[in-house]
Design a protein around this motif. Sequence first.
Motif, PDB file in Angstrom:
ATOM      1  N   ILE A 128     -24.476 -46.986 -28.831  1.00  0.00           N
ATOM      2  CA  ILE A 128     -25.551 -46.917 -29.825  1.00  0.00           C
ATOM      3  C   ILE A 128     -26.629 -47.890 -29.373  1.00  0.00           C
ATOM      4  O   ILE A 128     -26.409 -49.107 -29.342  1.00  0.00           O
ATOM      5  CB  ILE A 128     -25.037 -47.271 -31.234  1.00  0.00           C
ATOM      6  CG1 ILE A 128     -23.989 -46.252 -31.660  1.00  0.00           C
ATOM      7  CG2 ILE A 128     -26.185 -47.324 -32.223  1.00  0.00           C
ATOM      8  CD1 ILE A 128     -23.316 -46.581 -32.968  1.00  0.00           C
ATOM      9  N   ARG A 129     -27.760 -47.346 -28.994  1.00  0.00           N
ATOM     10  CA  ARG A 129     -28.870 -48.175 -28.506  1.00  0.00           C
ATOM     11  C   ARG A 129     -29.729 -48.641 -29.660  1.00  0.00           C
ATOM     12  O   ARG A 129     -29.881 -47.941 -30.663  1.00  0.00           O
ATOM     13  CB  ARG A 129     -29.699 -47.384 -27.510  1.00  0.00           C
ATOM     14  CG  ARG A 129     -28.952 -47.096 -26.238  1.00  0.00           C
ATOM     15  CD  ARG A 129     -29.892 -46.573 -25.163  1.00  0.00           C
ATOM     16  NE  ARG A 129     -29.189 -46.406 -23.920  1.00  0.00           N
ATOM     17  CZ  ARG A 129     -28.597 -45.275 -23.548  1.00  0.00           C
ATOM     18  NH1 ARG A 129     -28.649 -44.222 -24.334  1.00  0.00           N
ATOM     19  NH2 ARG A 129     -27.983 -45.193 -22.407  1.00  0.00           N
ATOM     20  N   LYS A 130     -30.350 -49.765 -29.486  1.00  0.00           N
ATOM     21  CA  LYS A 130     -31.212 -50.333 -30.525  1.00  0.00           C
ATOM     22  C   LYS A 130     -32.436 -49.475 -30.795  1.00  0.00           C
ATOM     23  O   LYS A 130     -32.968 -49.460 -31.872  1.00  0.00           O
ATOM     24  CB  LYS A 130     -31.666 -51.742 -30.135  1.00  0.00           C
ATOM     25  CG  LYS A 130     -30.541 -52.720 -29.983  1.00  0.00           C
ATOM     26  CD  LYS A 130     -29.978 -53.108 -31.306  1.00  0.00           C
ATOM     27  CE  LYS A 130     -28.900 -54.146 -31.115  1.00  0.00           C
ATOM     28  NZ  LYS A 130     -28.078 -54.312 -32.253  1.00  0.00           N
ATOM     29  N   ASP A 131     -32.882 -48.701 -29.812  1.00  0.00           N
ATOM     30  CA  ASP A 131     -34.103 -47.920 -29.964  1.00  0.00           C
ATOM     31  C   ASP A 131     -33.858 -46.488 -30.416  1.00  0.00           C
ATOM     32  O   ASP A 131     -34.780 -45.703 -30.481  1.00  0.00           O
ATOM     33  CB  ASP A 131     -34.880 -47.906 -28.647  1.00  0.00           C
ATOM     34  CG  ASP A 131     -34.068 -47.307 -27.497  1.00  0.00           C
ATOM     35  OD1 ASP A 131     -32.847 -47.507 -27.467  1.00  0.00           O
ATOM     36  OD2 ASP A 131     -34.659 -46.662 -26.618  1.00  0.00           O
ATOM     37  N   GLU A 132     -32.604 -46.122 -30.737  1.00  0.00           N
ATOM     38  CA  GLU A 132     -32.310 -44.743 -31.167  1.00  0.00           C
ATOM     39  C   GLU A 132     -33.040 -44.413 -32.456  1.00  0.00           C
ATOM     40  O   GLU A 132     -33.182 -45.193 -33.329  1.00  0.00           O
ATOM     41  CB  GLU A 132     -30.804 -44.540 -31.392  1.00  0.00           C
ATOM     42  CG  GLU A 132     -30.015 -44.450 -30.106  1.00  0.00           C
ATOM     43  CD  GLU A 132     -30.181 -43.153 -29.356  1.00  0.00           C
ATOM     44  OE1 GLU A 132     -30.335 -42.101 -29.982  1.00  0.00           O
ATOM     45  OE2 GLU A 132     -30.158 -43.189 -28.130  1.00  0.00           O
ATOM     46  N   GLN A 182     -27.186 -45.755 -39.439  1.00  0.00           N
ATOM     47  CA  GLN A 182     -28.331 -44.856 -39.276  1.00  0.00           C
ATOM     48  C   GLN A 182     -28.495 -44.449 -37.809  1.00  0.00           C
ATOM     49  O   GLN A 182     -28.699 -43.273 -37.502  1.00  0.00           O
ATOM     50  CB  GLN A 182     -29.609 -45.522 -39.779  1.00  0.00           C
ATOM     51  CG  GLN A 182     -30.833 -44.635 -39.658  1.00  0.00           C
ATOM     52  CD  GLN A 182     -32.087 -45.290 -40.210  1.00  0.00           C
ATOM     53  OE1 GLN A 182     -32.118 -46.497 -40.448  1.00  0.00           O
ATOM     54  NE2 GLN A 182     -33.102 -44.508 -40.412  1.00  0.00           N
ATOM     55  N   GLN A 183     -28.395 -45.412 -36.902  1.00  0.00           N
ATOM     56  CA  GLN A 183     -28.511 -45.105 -35.474  1.00  0.00           C
ATOM     57  C   GLN A 183     -27.387 -44.180 -35.007  1.00  0.00           C
ATOM     58  O   GLN A 183     -27.603 -43.301 -34.167  1.00  0.00           O
ATOM     59  CB  GLN A 183     -28.516 -46.397 -34.662  1.00  0.00           C
ATOM     60  CG  GLN A 183     -29.764 -47.217 -34.877  1.00  0.00           C
ATOM     61  CD  GLN A 183     -29.659 -48.610 -34.291  1.00  0.00           C
ATOM     62  OE1 GLN A 183     -28.563 -49.085 -33.967  1.00  0.00           O
ATOM     63  NE2 GLN A 183     -30.789 -49.278 -34.166  1.00  0.00           N
ATOM     64  N   GLN A 222     -28.222 -50.272 -40.489  1.00  0.00           N
ATOM     65  CA  GLN A 222     -29.008 -49.895 -39.316  1.00  0.00           C
ATOM     66  C   GLN A 222     -28.121 -49.249 -38.250  1.00  0.00           C
ATOM     67  O   GLN A 222     -28.499 -48.238 -37.649  1.00  0.00           O
ATOM     68  CB  GLN A 222     -29.720 -51.115 -38.735  1.00  0.00           C
ATOM     69  CG  GLN A 222     -30.596 -50.793 -37.548  1.00  0.00           C
ATOM     70  CD  GLN A 222     -31.252 -52.040 -36.951  1.00  0.00           C
ATOM     71  OE1 GLN A 222     -30.942 -53.163 -37.321  1.00  0.00           O
ATOM     72  NE2 GLN A 222     -32.149 -51.824 -36.013  1.00  0.00           N
ATOM     73  N   ILE A 223     -26.938 -49.791 -38.035  1.00  0.00           N
ATOM     74  CA  ILE A 223     -26.006 -49.220 -37.053  1.00  0.00           C
ATOM     75  C   ILE A 223     -25.543 -47.837 -37.516  1.00  0.00           C
ATOM     76  O   ILE A 223     -25.470 -46.902 -36.719  1.00  0.00           O
ATOM     77  CB  ILE A 223     -24.796 -50.157 -36.828  1.00  0.00           C
ATOM     78  CG1 ILE A 223     -25.242 -51.494 -36.241  1.00  0.00           C
ATOM     79  CG2 ILE A 223     -23.735 -49.508 -35.968  1.00  0.00           C
ATOM     80  CD1 ILE A 223     -25.864 -51.409 -34.861  1.00  0.00           C
ATOM     81  N   VAL A 260     -28.242 -40.650 -36.171  1.00  0.00           N
ATOM     82  CA  VAL A 260     -29.301 -40.098 -35.316  1.00  0.00           C
ATOM     83  C   VAL A 260     -28.725 -39.697 -33.965  1.00  0.00           C
ATOM     84  O   VAL A 260     -29.033 -38.614 -33.447  1.00  0.00           O
ATOM     85  CB  VAL A 260     -30.462 -41.113 -35.148  1.00  0.00           C
ATOM     86  CG1 VAL A 260     -31.422 -40.678 -34.056  1.00  0.00           C
ATOM     87  CG2 VAL A 260     -31.195 -41.294 -36.466  1.00  0.00           C
ATOM     88  N   LEU A 261     -27.885 -40.528 -33.385  1.00  0.00           N
ATOM     89  CA  LEU A 261     -27.253 -40.200 -32.103  1.00  0.00           C
ATOM     90  C   LEU A 261     -26.422 -38.930 -32.217  1.00  0.00           C
ATOM     91  O   LEU A 261     -26.506 -38.040 -31.358  1.00  0.00           O
ATOM     92  CB  LEU A 261     -26.376 -41.372 -31.641  1.00  0.00           C
ATOM     93  CG  LEU A 261     -25.571 -41.176 -30.354  1.00  0.00           C
ATOM     94  CD1 LEU A 261     -26.482 -40.864 -29.173  1.00  0.00           C
ATOM     95  CD2 LEU A 261     -24.728 -42.404 -30.069  1.00  0.00           C
TER      96      LEU A 261
END
Length: 157
Positions: free
Chosen positions: A153-157, A49-50, A46-47, A53-54
């Motif tokens: 890295i935000r949780k909602d990214e 992937q975020q 998950q991190i 995306v960032l």
Amino acid sequence: MIANIYSFLPLKKQDLIKGLLVIFFPFILTACQTTTVPLEFAPDGQIVQQAIVLQLNQRLIPLSERLQTSKPGLNISNINVKEIETVTISNLPSYHLIGTYNLQLTLPHQQIKQTKNKFDLYLQRQAEGKTWRLLSKDNKIQNQESVWKSYLIRKDE
């Protein structure tokens, strides 16, 4: 008859060897210590992937603004980490990850699918262990040590 070299010393040969070992053993142990970053604390999928995306948003948002279009939708899948290297950056444990991912880009009038896109990420767990940061080298500064830029890295990214 050749005189024994150790005959004039009150110490036995074994005592001399023991004494030298006691003196040099701590130096050997200290030299062998390493401060490696444990792989057990590496970022999860998950991190990663975020972070991808960032990184993509850092490129796509300015492009969308310049073209005066809406930001495209991103769908990241099939993340495959091929290499993971532990590093220390600014005295914090960090991870260099190399691999591939699939991307589905949703534009206003079409969808674009790309497979096996490459990624090269530096991720750093913060001191409290609750948050992660995406790191990137600042290549604009020459003739100096590496300067790193850091992005939360935000949780909602």
